[in-house]
Scaffold this active site. Structure first.
Site, PDB file in Angstrom:
ATOM      1  N   SER A  70       0.841  -1.200   0.000  1.00 59.96           N
ATOM      2  CA  SER A  70       0.000   0.000   0.000  1.00 59.96           C
ATOM      3  C   SER A  70       0.871   1.242   0.000  1.00 59.96           C
ATOM      4  CB  SER A  70      -0.869  -0.009   1.262  1.00 59.96           C
ATOM      5  OG  SER A  70      -1.405   1.276   1.499  1.00 59.96           O
ATOM      6  N   TYR A  75      -0.449  -0.699  10.340  1.00 62.90           N
ATOM      7  CA  TYR A  75      -0.756  -1.341   9.051  1.00 62.90           C
ATOM      8  C   TYR A  75       0.349  -1.068   8.042  1.00 62.90           C
ATOM      9  CZ  TYR A  75      -3.318  -2.140   4.651  1.00 62.90           C
ATOM     10  OH  TYR A  75      -3.710  -2.571   3.411  1.00 62.90           O
ATOM     11  N   LYS A 101       2.936  -3.789   6.277  1.00 62.75           N
ATOM     12  CA  LYS A 101       3.113  -3.915   4.818  1.00 62.75           C
ATOM     13  C   LYS A 101       4.585  -3.687   4.456  1.00 62.75           C
ATOM     14  CE  LYS A 101      -1.073  -4.779   3.143  1.00 62.75           C
ATOM     15  NZ  LYS A 101      -1.350  -6.049   2.429  1.00 62.75           N
TER      16      LYS A 101
END
Lengths: 330, 330
Positions: free
Chosen positions: B126, B150, B154
């Protein structure tokens, strides 16, 4: 305060432990207790307060929480499998360098869930987190794309350090050490070993092997500078670090030729003639993926200091390791 | 060939599965078998070859090796806890987004130790791996400093993907998806939800809430473009990627105001009047740490393509999700 040093039996760990014991304070706070931990039992040392030595393996279940149970205020963590070994043994490298560090971070988090606990954590990373592309001068905002599993493990721990710090679990600071030269003692399994041995051995009249070309350029600081980085990292205000919790330390960009010329100036031709050229393609290939120089202005603005010439680095070695005895000049 | 899709029940997963089933080949090789996996049983679909659907949780012991036992040739992995949930539940986020992915990579490595096995692995990352500093245009060589757990998870998986690929354990490619707009269906827990709902709801005559200012700029691609990125990532020659195994996908840099203006041009004032301003400081703060635009020339040179206007993105939504029915003009 209570200080925990994980990796205390290693070269930097021993120097740091002795320096802390001698100083007796960190940021003006008296050191009441020191815990020295490593995979083997670290040497004890003269210290006015409580001292304990622990043999432990952070990657074993329960090892990290046992270390954290006494809630040290300041934790230095630089226990690691070195680059060559982490490349040769995939599982061991990830287990020690990644899982061991994460276990430490998790133990701190879980201790903090019981009651408030936010120690300072000083983590040593490495400039080999950088790998591709490799501009001649690398800034703190350049992408991290390691070319080894060791570099990958360090880069992952940098990310964890930043996230745990952002969430207030601990107050972390990572420092990317230059290649340390001149490492005292015996060679270890690091591919970078020759950067020290081509100076260290000739300074005591012994032969050393140079496996790469004199044009190879790299980034260096002395063990004394590294010890200074760690002490400074323990004391600085981390409020200005933002999310960039890991900082490339200042160092000296020099070629192998620069190293040899400095050796000649300090110890004469007799010393440099002890360097035997023996090209090794494997080592040359590993080194070719390593950075050559950094923009360390951020670290310098935060007060970190390194040597500015290889003659200075050699003189530091002679003072600290050879009891200031200059070798006989040729 | 045998394709495994982990995260097949999600929006992108369903679109990708249907596209693969319809195409019947990847790089000219016929698809004989598809395994659709997710935390819930994915929908089956019409397909000439073998198809199986599996409910699994990669973070559970044994789950990854069970999926890999049949040695799929091509693996898509985009199962993840979304950003808001990973921020709210530290342990769940790390368990699913980091440990689950690592378990998958390890299962592939261990299968390869038995006998040669080097599948293509397409991993979705992302753009929120970027966070600080945030230049207006971010290149693939900019530092990764996520501002969320998050994003950290990633970023760590990107590093693992690169190291496992470098070591020849699998042939990995990571793609950093832009924020997907217009997401069909119901809102999820992502803080980015409004970027879709302010268009999606008015296009069917319903009200939507805008929690941030119209000046907020971000980076977008449609679900159709995202599906295209994944299909292309499965087919390209990864030889040119070097150690930069993860690539920021192309997208459209647009403000919320640009989105609303495009909606007005496609669906008229009646549609834009359904957007209710309701400032939300929490969401505004999260979004303020998000990137605004990227230099995606590397992805474009590799053949990845996205939309170039928000009108195009809205028309794609009307074609793919509303059976090409334009809303009645005001």
């Amino acid at each position: 305060m209570h200080i925990l040093i994980i990796g205390a039996a290693g070269m930097i760990g021993r120097k740091l432990s002795r320096a802390l014991a001698a100083a007796g304070t960190v940021n003006g706070r008296p050191i009441r207790r020191m815990t020295l931990a490593d995979i083997i039992v670290p040497e004890a040392l003269d210290f006015g307060g409580d001292i304990e030595t622990v043999a432990t393996d952070l990657s074993r279940p329960g090892a990290a929480s046992a270390l954290i149970a006494s809630r040290p205020d300041l934790i230095f963590h630089f226990a690691a499998i070195v680059s060559g070994e982490a490349e040769a043994d995939f599982e061991k490298g990830y287990s020690v360098n990644l899982d061991g560090t994460r276990a430490l971070f998790e133990a701190i988090r879980l201790a903090g869930l019981e009651r408030p606990y936010t120690p300072r954590v000083v983590f040593t990373s490495s400039i080999v987190v950088f790998g591709e592309p490799l501009p001649p001068v690398i800034s703190d905002t350049h992408c991290v794309t390691p070319l080894t599993s060791y570099g990958t493990q360090k880069a992952i721990c940098e990310l964890l350090l930043a996230d745990y710090s952002r969430r207030g679990i601990f107050d972390g600071i990572g420092i990317r050490l230059p290649t340390i030269s001149i490492r005292p003692g015996k060679p270890n399994k690091a591919a970078s070993g020759f950067f020290s041995s081509i100076l260290r051995e000739p300074l005591i009249g012994e032969e050393a092997v140079l496996p790469v070309s004199e044009n190879v350029r790299h980034w260096f600081a002395s063990p004394r500078a590294a010890k200074g980085f760690l002490l400074h990292a323990a004391e600085i205000d981390t409020g200005s670090l933002g999310q960039l919790r890991t900082i490339t330390m200042p160092g000296l960009s020099a070629t192998v030729g620069d190293q040899i010329e400095a050796l000649r100036r300090v110890a004469g031709d007799a010393a440099t003639q002890l360097i035997r050229r023996e090209p090794n393609e494997t080592i040359a290939n590993i080194i070719s993926g390593w950075p050559q120089g950094f923009d360390a202005r951020r670290a310098e603005a935060l007060g970190f200091r390194a040597e500015t010439s290889f003659e200075e680095i050699i003189r530091v070695h002679i003072e600290d390791e050879l009891e200031s005895r200059l070798p006989e000049r040729a």
